[in-house]
Design a protein around this motif. Structure first.
Motif, PDB file in Angstrom:
ATOM      1  N   PRO A  93     -47.877   0.266  -3.290  1.00 11.21           N
ATOM      2  CA  PRO A  93     -46.903   0.954  -2.422  1.00 11.21           C
ATOM      3  C   PRO A  93     -45.565   0.226  -2.454  1.00 11.21           C
ATOM      4  CG  PRO A  93     -48.539  -0.224  -1.120  1.00 11.21           C
ATOM      5  CD  PRO A  93     -48.955  -0.339  -2.552  1.00 11.21           C
ATOM      6  N   GLU A  94     -44.505   1.005  -2.306  1.00  7.17           N
ATOM      7  CA  GLU A  94     -43.173   0.411  -2.285  1.00  7.17           C
ATOM      8  C   GLU A  94     -42.976  -0.391  -1.015  1.00  7.17           C
ATOM      9  OE1 GLU A  94     -39.763   2.810  -3.108  1.00  7.17           O
ATOM     10  OE2 GLU A  94     -40.930   4.124  -4.397  1.00  7.17           O
ATOM     11  N   LYS A  95     -42.305  -1.525  -1.157  1.00  9.42           N
ATOM     12  CA  LYS A  95     -41.938  -2.326   0.014  1.00  9.42           C
ATOM     13  C   LYS A  95     -40.728  -1.670   0.660  1.00  9.42           C
ATOM     14  CE  LYS A  95     -43.527  -6.691  -1.853  1.00  9.42           C
ATOM     15  NZ  LYS A  95     -43.146  -8.041  -2.271  1.00  9.42           N
ATOM     16  N   PRO A  96     -40.683  -1.663   1.999  1.00 11.34           N
ATOM     17  CA  PRO A  96     -39.502  -1.079   2.638  1.00 11.34           C
ATOM     18  C   PRO A  96     -38.260  -1.898   2.314  1.00 11.34           C
ATOM     19  CG  PRO A  96     -40.973  -2.063   4.270  1.00 11.34           C
ATOM     20  CD  PRO A  96     -41.650  -2.157   2.946  1.00 11.34           C
ATOM     21  N   ALA A  97     -37.169  -1.225   2.127  1.00  8.14           N
ATOM     22  CA  ALA A  97     -35.903  -1.906   1.837  1.00  8.14           C
ATOM     23  C   ALA A  97     -35.456  -2.685   3.070  1.00  8.14           C
ATOM     24  CB  ALA A  97     -34.843  -0.876   1.460  1.00  8.14           C
ATOM     25  N   PRO A  98     -34.852  -3.846   2.862  1.00  7.71           N
ATOM     26  CA  PRO A  98     -34.343  -4.587   4.014  1.00  7.71           C
ATOM     27  C   PRO A  98     -33.238  -3.789   4.698  1.00  7.71           C
ATOM     28  CG  PRO A  98     -33.605  -5.610   1.974  1.00  7.71           C
ATOM     29  CD  PRO A  98     -34.548  -4.499   1.610  1.00  7.71           C
ATOM     30  N   PRO A  99     -33.086  -3.974   6.013  1.00  7.62           N
ATOM     31  CA  PRO A  99     -32.033  -3.232   6.726  1.00  7.62           C
ATOM     32  C   PRO A  99     -30.649  -3.581   6.175  1.00  7.62           C
ATOM     33  CG  PRO A  99     -33.388  -4.519   8.262  1.00  7.62           C
ATOM     34  CD  PRO A  99     -33.832  -4.854   6.880  1.00  7.62           C
ATOM     35  N   ALA A 100     -29.795  -2.595   6.158  1.00 10.14           N
ATOM     36  CA  ALA A 100     -28.424  -2.814   5.687  1.00 10.14           C
ATOM     37  C   ALA A 100     -27.692  -3.763   6.633  1.00 10.14           C
ATOM     38  CB  ALA A 100     -27.692  -1.484   5.612  1.00 10.14           C
ATOM     39  N   PRO A 101     -26.797  -4.584   6.090  1.00 10.25           N
ATOM     40  CA  PRO A 101     -26.033  -5.497   6.952  1.00 10.25           C
ATOM     41  C   PRO A 101     -25.191  -4.731   7.967  1.00 10.25           C
ATOM     42  CG  PRO A 101     -25.742  -6.059   4.632  1.00 10.25           C
ATOM     43  CD  PRO A 101     -26.467  -4.738   4.683  1.00 10.25           C
ATOM     44  N   LEU A 102     -24.941  -5.391   9.081  1.00 10.85           N
ATOM     45  CA  LEU A 102     -24.094  -4.827  10.130  1.00 10.85           C
ATOM     46  C   LEU A 102     -22.657  -5.287   9.921  1.00 10.85           C
ATOM     47  CD1 LEU A 102     -26.333  -5.682  13.202  1.00 10.85           C
ATOM     48  CD2 LEU A 102     -26.029  -3.447  12.175  1.00 10.85           C
ATOM     49  N   LYS A 103     -21.721  -4.425  10.183  1.00  8.60           N
ATOM     50  CA  LYS A 103     -20.302  -4.780  10.128  1.00  8.60           C
ATOM     51  C   LYS A 103     -19.896  -5.227  11.526  1.00  8.60           C
ATOM     52  CE  LYS A 103     -15.833  -2.762   8.976  1.00  8.60           C
ATOM     53  NZ  LYS A 103     -15.189  -1.518   8.544  1.00  8.60           N
ATOM     54  N   VAL A 104     -19.547  -6.490  11.662  1.00 10.17           N
ATOM     55  CA  VAL A 104     -19.144  -7.063  12.945  1.00 10.17           C
ATOM     56  C   VAL A 104     -17.780  -7.727  12.765  1.00 10.17           C
ATOM     57  CG1 VAL A 104     -21.497  -7.360  13.831  1.00 10.17           C
ATOM     58  CG2 VAL A 104     -20.467  -9.168  12.449  1.00 10.17           C
ATOM     59  N   THR A 105     -17.161  -8.144  13.870  1.00 11.27           N
ATOM     60  CA  THR A 105     -15.818  -8.703  13.786  1.00 11.27           C
ATOM     61  C   THR A 105     -15.774 -10.128  14.302  1.00 11.27           C
ATOM     62  OG1 THR A 105     -14.910  -6.493  14.126  1.00 11.27           O
ATOM     63  CG2 THR A 105     -13.403  -8.339  14.427  1.00 11.27           C
ATOM     64  N   CYS A 106     -15.318 -11.032  13.448  1.00  4.51           N
ATOM     65  CA  CYS A 106     -15.062 -12.421  13.814  1.00  4.51           C
ATOM     66  C   CYS A 106     -13.592 -12.510  14.227  1.00  4.51           C
ATOM     67  CB  CYS A 106     -15.331 -13.332  12.614  1.00  4.51           C
ATOM     68  SG  CYS A 106     -14.781 -15.038  12.827  1.00  4.51           S
ATOM     69  N   PRO A 107     -13.270 -13.220  15.321  1.00  6.11           N
ATOM     70  CA  PRO A 107     -11.866 -13.290  15.740  1.00  6.11           C
ATOM     71  C   PRO A 107     -10.962 -13.975  14.721  1.00  6.11           C
ATOM     72  CG  PRO A 107     -13.236 -14.712  17.111  1.00  6.11           C
ATOM     73  CD  PRO A 107     -14.153 -13.941  16.227  1.00  6.11           C
ATOM     74  N   ASP A 108     -11.518 -14.838  13.863  1.00 11.30           N
ATOM     75  CA  ASP A 108     -10.707 -15.534  12.862  1.00 11.30           C
ATOM     76  C   ASP A 108     -10.736 -14.862  11.498  1.00 11.30           C
ATOM     77  OD1 ASP A 108      -9.970 -17.462  14.715  1.00 11.30           O
ATOM     78  OD2 ASP A 108     -11.584 -18.828  14.152  1.00 11.30           O
ATOM     79  N   CYS A 109     -11.884 -14.310  11.101  1.00  8.85           N
ATOM     80  CA  CYS A 109     -12.064 -13.778   9.749  1.00  8.85           C
ATOM     81  C   CYS A 109     -11.939 -12.265   9.659  1.00  8.85           C
ATOM     82  CB  CYS A 109     -13.428 -14.213   9.208  1.00  8.85           C
ATOM     83  SG  CYS A 109     -13.636 -16.005   9.173  1.00  8.85           S
ATOM     84  N   GLY A 110     -11.971 -11.581  10.800  1.00  4.61           N
ATOM     85  CA  GLY A 110     -11.939 -10.120  10.776  1.00  4.61           C
ATOM     86  C   GLY A 110     -13.330  -9.550  10.542  1.00  4.61           C
ATOM     87  N   HIS A 111     -13.402  -8.405   9.878  1.00  6.31           N
ATOM     88  CA  HIS A 111     -14.686  -7.742   9.642  1.00  6.31           C
ATOM     89  C   HIS A 111     -15.517  -8.532   8.629  1.00  6.31           C
ATOM     90  CE1 HIS A 111     -13.608  -4.337  12.040  1.00  6.31           C
ATOM     91  NE2 HIS A 111     -12.562  -4.057  11.290  1.00  6.31           N
ATOM     92  N   VAL A 112     -16.771  -8.783   8.998  1.00 10.93           N
ATOM     93  CA  VAL A 112     -17.732  -9.435   8.114  1.00 10.93           C
ATOM     94  C   VAL A 112     -19.044  -8.675   8.226  1.00 10.93           C
ATOM     95  CG1 VAL A 112     -16.668 -11.727   8.250  1.00 10.93           C
ATOM     96  CG2 VAL A 112     -18.410 -11.089   9.916  1.00 10.93           C
ATOM     97  N   ARG A 113     -19.939  -8.915   7.312  1.00 13.85           N
ATOM     98  CA  ARG A 113     -21.251  -8.251   7.340  1.00 13.85           C
ATOM     99  C   ARG A 113     -22.331  -9.302   7.508  1.00 13.85           C
ATOM    100  NH1 ARG A 113     -20.937  -2.969   6.452  1.00 13.85           N
ATOM    101  NH2 ARG A 113     -19.107  -2.153   5.410  1.00 13.85           N
ATOM    102  N   VAL A 114     -23.261  -9.017   8.434  1.00 15.58           N
ATOM    103  CA  VAL A 114     -24.388  -9.919   8.683  1.00 15.58           C
ATOM    104  C   VAL A 114     -25.675  -9.099   8.767  1.00 15.58           C
ATOM    105  CG1 VAL A 114     -23.008 -11.674   9.881  1.00 15.58           C
ATOM    106  CG2 VAL A 114     -24.050  -9.860  11.193  1.00 15.58           C
TER     107      VAL A 114
END
Length: 79
Positions: free
Chosen positions: A4-25
């Motif tokens: 059976p296929e393994k489920p794909a990992p969840p897609a990263p979330l787009k969040v905002t760092c006050p210094d770096c701006g939009h990042v994905r985690v």
């Protein structure tokens, strides 16, 4: 035998760092704290670019979206 296929990992979330701006985690690296007081819920994550621990307010809509993406949550009674 077909495996059976393994489920794909969840897609990263787009969040905002006050210094770096939009990042994905990855959702597993975000923590949601749901507080039973208006305007007190929040989520935290560590910015993958600068390493800063970030805390952002979580409105009811944001909390719902994070929960739908399987972000780990802690519920508290008050502030």
């Amino acid at each position: 035998m077909i495996e059976p296929e393994k489920p794909a990992p969840p897609a990263p979330l787009k969040v905002t760092c006050p210094d770096c701006g939009h990042v994905r985690v990855p959702p597993r690296e975000v923590r949601l704290v749901v507080v039973n007081a208006p305007g007190a819920s929040y989520y935290t994550f560590t910015c993958p670019d600068c390493g800063q621990r970030v805390r952002r307010e979580a409105t009811k809509d944001v909390a719902g979206a994070l929960l739908a993406r399987r972000v780990p949550a802690v519920r508290t009674v008050g502030r």
